[in-house]
Design a protein around this motif. Structure first.
Motif, short mmCIF file in Angstrom:
data_model
loop_
_atom_site.label_atom_id
_atom_site.label_comp_id
_atom_site.label_asym_id
_atom_site.label_seq_id
_atom_site.Cartn_x
_atom_site.Cartn_y
_atom_site.Cartn_z
N PHE A 27 22.08 21.52 -8.16
CA PHE A 27 21.58 22.05 -7.95
C PHE A 27 23.37 23.88 -7.34
O PHE A 27 24.78 23.35 -7.83
CB PHE A 27 21.84 22.51 -6.22
CG PHE A 27 21.42 21.05 -5.94
CD1 PHE A 27 19.97 21.05 -5.50
CD2 PHE A 27 21.48 19.92 -5.80
CE1 PHE A 27 18.63 20.82 -5.73
CE2 PHE A 27 20.63 19.13 -5.20
CZ PHE A 27 18.95 19.61 -5.08
N GLN A 28 22.49 24.59 -7.85
CA GLN A 28 23.59 26.31 -8.26
C GLN A 28 24.25 26.32 -6.49
O GLN A 28 23.30 26.02 -5.62
CB GLN A 28 23.51 27.73 -8.29
CG GLN A 28 22.23 27.12 -9.80
CD GLN A 28 23.87 27.01 -10.93
OE1 GLN A 28 24.12 27.73 -10.57
NE2 GLN A 28 23.38 26.13 -12.27
N VAL A 29 25.15 27.16 -6.27
CA VAL A 29 26.01 26.95 -5.00
C VAL A 29 26.34 28.00 -5.46
O VAL A 29 27.55 28.26 -5.98
CB VAL A 29 26.69 26.05 -4.01
CG1 VAL A 29 26.72 25.93 -3.13
CG2 VAL A 29 25.80 24.52 -4.65
N ALA A 30 26.22 28.80 -3.72
CA ALA A 30 27.60 30.26 -3.63
C ALA A 30 27.99 29.96 -2.72
O ALA A 30 27.39 29.93 -1.56
CB ALA A 30 27.47 31.50 -4.17
N VAL A 31 29.61 29.79 -2.15
CA VAL A 31 30.02 29.58 -1.48
C VAL A 31 30.97 31.00 -0.68
O VAL A 31 31.61 31.14 -1.65
CB VAL A 31 31.17 28.85 -0.91
CG1 VAL A 31 31.54 28.18 0.08
CG2 VAL A 31 30.15 26.98 -1.41
N ASN A 32 30.68 32.10 -0.32
CA ASN A 32 31.69 32.46 0.44
C ASN A 32 32.99 32.60 1.81
O ASN A 32 33.11 31.70 2.67
CB ASN A 32 31.50 34.19 0.81
CG ASN A 32 29.57 34.48 -0.24
OD1 ASN A 32 30.27 35.07 -0.95
ND2 ASN A 32 29.12 35.18 -0.10
N VAL A 33 34.17 32.43 1.67
CA VAL A 33 35.37 31.61 2.32
C VAL A 33 35.94 33.36 3.00
O VAL A 33 35.96 34.30 2.43
CB VAL A 33 36.15 31.44 1.33
CG1 VAL A 33 37.81 30.65 2.52
CG2 VAL A 33 35.87 30.04 0.31
N GLY B 271 26.97 31.46 2.35
CA GLY B 271 27.08 31.35 1.25
C GLY B 271 25.40 30.80 1.34
O GLY B 271 23.99 30.65 2.18
N TRP B 272 24.81 30.24 -0.04
CA TRP B 272 23.81 29.45 -0.54
C TRP B 272 23.37 28.24 -1.57
O TRP B 272 24.87 28.15 -2.16
CB TRP B 272 22.43 30.62 -0.88
CG TRP B 272 23.01 30.95 -2.11
CD1 TRP B 272 23.79 32.90 -2.76
CD2 TRP B 272 23.01 30.63 -3.08
NE1 TRP B 272 24.30 32.17 -3.50
CE2 TRP B 272 23.50 31.72 -4.67
CE3 TRP B 272 22.36 29.68 -4.23
CZ2 TRP B 272 23.46 31.68 -5.97
CZ3 TRP B 272 22.11 29.06 -5.24
CH2 TRP B 272 22.43 29.99 -6.02
N CYS B 273 22.70 27.52 -1.20
CA CYS B 273 22.57 26.88 -2.15
C CYS B 273 21.25 26.18 -2.44
O CYS B 273 20.18 26.00 -1.58
CB CYS B 273 23.14 25.59 -1.33
SG CYS B 273 23.04 23.86 -2.52
#
Length: 99
Positions: free
Chosen positions: A57-63, A76-78
């Motif tokens: 799975f491609q994942v992007a997280v904003n912290v 973010g999204w997954c």
């Protein structure tokens, strides 16, 4: 009963995401589930690929961090379709955190 010891970073993350996503993400991160990770410190973003029994799975997280540097929020999204913070997002954050 097993005792799990958490690092300070893991405790802060658990306080935001809950125990189950933290523990599942921790297993994924420690068992090589994070296949790629890229971090943009100034943008507070971590992106990568996390693999589990269901696939990759491609994942992007904003912290978001407070003025003191403490973790205060994530979004973010997954590709898994679950709401972030899913275990994949947690794994990515744990792998993208410098020791």
């Amino acid at each position: 009963m097993a005792v799990v010891t958490l690092t300070q970073d893991e405790i802060a993350l658990r306080d935001l995401v809950g125990t189950q996503p933290l523990l599942r993400g921790r297993v994924l991160a420690r068992n090589g589930g994070v296949q790629a990770v890229a971090r943009s410190r100034d943008l507070g973003r971590v992106v990568g690929t996390v693999r589990d029994d269901d696939g990759s799975f491609q994942v992007a997280v904003n912290v978001r961090q407070g003025a003191d540097g403490r973790l205060v929020g994530i979004d973010g999204w997954c590709e898994c379709g679950r709401a972030v913070p899913c275990a994949h997002a947690v794994a990515l954050l744990l792998a993208g955190t410098p020791a």
